[in-house]
Design an enzyme around this catalytic site. Sequence first.
Site, mmCIF file in Angstrom:
data_model
loop_
_atom_site.group_PDB
_atom_site.id
_atom_site.type_symbol
_atom_site.label_atom_id
_atom_site.label_comp_id
_atom_site.label_asym_id
_atom_site.label_seq_id
_atom_site.Cartn_x
_atom_site.Cartn_y
_atom_site.Cartn_z
ATOM 1 C CB CYS A 38 -7.323 23.316 28.105
ATOM 2 S SG CYS A 38 -8.810 24.326 28.266
ATOM 3 C CG HIS A 96 -7.314 26.484 23.286
ATOM 4 N ND1 HIS A 96 -6.834 25.189 23.391
ATOM 5 C CD2 HIS A 96 -7.745 26.820 24.547
ATOM 6 C CE1 HIS A 96 -6.961 24.771 24.647
ATOM 7 N NE2 HIS A 96 -7.515 25.732 25.353
#
Lengths: 388, 388
Positions: free
Chosen positions: B84, B334
Site C-alpha cells: 500500500c 484507497h
Amino acid sequence: MSEVRVAGVGLTPFGNSPERTGRDLFAEATIAAFEDASVPREDIEEVLYGNFMGEIAEHQGHQGPLMADAAGVDAPATRYEAACASSATAVRDAVARIRSGQADVLLVGGAERMSNLGTGGATEALAIAADDLWEVRAGMTFPAAYALMAEAYFETYGGDSEDLAHVAVKNHANAVENDYAQYQREITVEDVLEAPRVATPLGLYDSCPISDGASALVLVSESYADRKGLDASVAITGSGQGGDRMALQDRETMARTPAASEASEKAYDDAGIGPEEVGVAEVHDCFTIAEVLAIEAIGLASEGEGIAAAREGRTTVEGEVPVNLSGGLKAKGHPVGATGVSQLAELTKLLRGDHPHGDRVEDADVGVAHNAGGTVASAVVHVLEVVA
Amino acid sequence: MSEVRVAGVGLTPFGNSPERTGRDLFAEATIAAFEDASVPREDIEEVLYGNFMGEIAEHQGHQGPLMADAAGVDAPATRYEAACASSATAVRDAVARIRSGQADVLLVGGAERMSNLGTGGATEALAIAADDLWEVRAGMTFPAAYALMAEAYFETYGGDSEDLAHVAVKNHANAVENDYAQYQREITVEDVLEAPRVATPLGLYDSCPISDGASALVLVSESYADRKGLDASVAITGSGQGGDRMALQDRETMARTPAASEASEKAYDDAGIGPEEVGVAEVHDCFTIAEVLAIEAIGLASEGEGIAAAREGRTTVEGEVPVNLSGGLKAKGHPVGATGVSQLAELTKLLRGDHPHGDRVEDADVGVAHNAGGTVASAVVHVLEVVA
C-alpha cells in the site's frame, strides 16, 4: 559525486529447484555477497530488490521487507519491477542514491522462483510482461513475440535460423566452466536446428530456460570503501534506461530495439566512454535473436551487422569482444528478477579475474551489462570499470 | 542540491468503476496533472509508477511502459511496489533523482483497479502484502492483522472501539466537500459501533473501502520551475523510509509501528524540521487504529496518546493539527497503488489553498504524508513545504 563501487557479489546456481522459496534463494545469494564483500549486515542502509512474478509464482507481494528479513538485514526495502529488467532498475536507483550522497552502503539484488509453475505456467506468467489487452489476449507469448522480431530482422537485414544458432552454441560453450550455470554442456548448430520448433523461426534451443535463482550485490560509496579498506576495484560508472511503446504493434519497427539504444547511449554518456572501449559484455539473450538485437543496440555491431557477428564468431570467447561469457540467459539460465543483477555479478568477477573466463579478458577494463524487459519496452544498461 | 518542486497534481475520483482499466484511470489522472502543471509531456524524462495488484487484478505486469503510453509520455518507466506504500516509494526515488541532478522533470504516480475482483477477491489479493508462508496461509487477512494491532494497542495503552470510531467519523466529515472522495457523507459514532464486525474490535466502518483510482504528480527541479516561470510554490523537502520485519509474529510489539517512526525521523531530519512545525497531515488510515498508530509515529501525539487525540478531537478540522482533511483512506478511498501519491496531491492542494479545506490551513506552511505498506513493514513519510 561519490563513485559507486561493487564491494561484493553473490549468486545461487541457476536451475530448477521448485521446492525452494524465493526467500531461501535470496538468502543464499546474499550470504555469498556479504562474504565476498566483507561488509557487515548492520551497515546496509536500504535493500533494493527486483522480482517479477512473485504474486503469481509464490502468492507473495510486498517482497521488499521479506527479502530484507531473508538477508538478515534490518533496513527499509523496496521492490522494483520492470519484467525481465527488474533488478537492473533496482541497480539504477542504488547508483542514484550513492552518487547523491543519500546512502553509502546498499544491498541490491533479485530473485525469481518459476519452475514450480511448470513450463506452461511459467510461460503464461511471463506473458503478462506484454500488453494484456492487445497482445496476451490475442494469444501472444514471448517465444511468439521474439519470433515476430526475428522474422522482421531477417526481412530487413537478412540472416536465418542457422545464423542465430551460433548464438546458442557460443553461449552453451561459454557456460561449460560456469558452476552457476543451468546448462554446463556444449551443443552444436545441428542440435539447435533439429530441436523442436517453439515459434518459427525459433526453436527450443533458441530459447532460454525456465529458471530459479537469486543474485545480490553489495554496493558502496568510494569513500566507504576507502575508509574500510575494502577490496572494491570495480565501479559502476554508467547507468542508463530506455523505454518504448509496450505493444509491438505500436512500434515503427520490430527489427530494432530503440529502448536499448537509448539506454546504452545514456550509460556510455554517463560513464564518459564509447562502445569501442568495451572489453566484455553480458547481454539479454532470452532468445538467440535478442542477443543479435542487443549487440547492435549497445554498439558492438552496427545496424544489421549483428547477425553476421553471430555467424562469424566475433563475440565468442576468442572474438574481439566476448559476449555472455557466463553462458548468458540461454545457458546460465534466466530467473527473471535475478538476471539484471547477475549480469553485474558475472562482469565484476570477469573484471576482477576470478571467473572461469577471467584470463580471457584480463586486459579488459570495461564491461557492459544489457538487461531488457518484455519485448524491450524497458531496457537498462550499466557500465562497469576497473578503477583501483 | 536541487530543490524538488510540485509543478502539478492530478487525481481521478476514487470509487468503484470495475469496468475501467488501470491505464484508463492513470490516463485521466495524468491529463489533470499536466493541465495543472503547465509542463509539456515532451519534457518528462522518466515515469515512476506505483502499483500493487496489477498481476492479479488485471493480469498485467510490467506496467511502467504501459502507463507511460497511457500518459502519452515517451520516456523510460519503472514500477515500484511496496504494497500500500507503492507510489510513495516512487516519489522517494524521484526526489533522489532530481536532487542529484540526474533529472529535472519527472512524472510520478500510481493506480489500482480493485473492485473488479469483488470485495472478497480484493481482500484476498491484498493479503499477499503479508507473509504468505507464516500469515496468509494461517488465514490472516488485513482486517484480522489490524484487529490484532488494535487489541495490542488497547492492552498496552488503553482505549476501546468507541475511541476508534471518532477517527472514522472525523474522516467521513472531512470528505463531504471532497468531490474526489468515495464517500461524501457523514456518519456517527453509533453508525460505526453498530456496523457489522469485520474482525473484532474492528467493524465495517473502521475499515477503508475497496477502491479504484489513480493519482499523478509532475515533479520538477527548482531551476526548471524558475526557468519556465512555473507556479510551483510547494516543495518536497523531506523524504524518509522505514522498514520492519514482514510478519507480525517477528516483532517486539504490535502496539507501535517503528518503521513509520523511522521514516518520519528521517523525513524530518531531511527537511530540517520537527513535528511541531507540521500544520496539516495526511496519514494511512486503512483502519481506524492505523490512524492512531500513524499520528504517534509522525510525532503528532506521543506514545499511547494517539487514542486520546482521536477521542478528544485534536485532529479534526477544528483541531490543532488537522489530519486527513481529504477524508483519508477511510472516506476518500484507497486504490492501493494510487494512495501514496494522492496524499501528496491532497497536501499540495491544501498548502496552495485550492482545496475545500484550504481556508482552514491557510497559515500552514508544512504538510506531512504518511503512507504504510502491509502491517507497516514498509513506511514512507514525506514533508511538503510552501517555499515560494
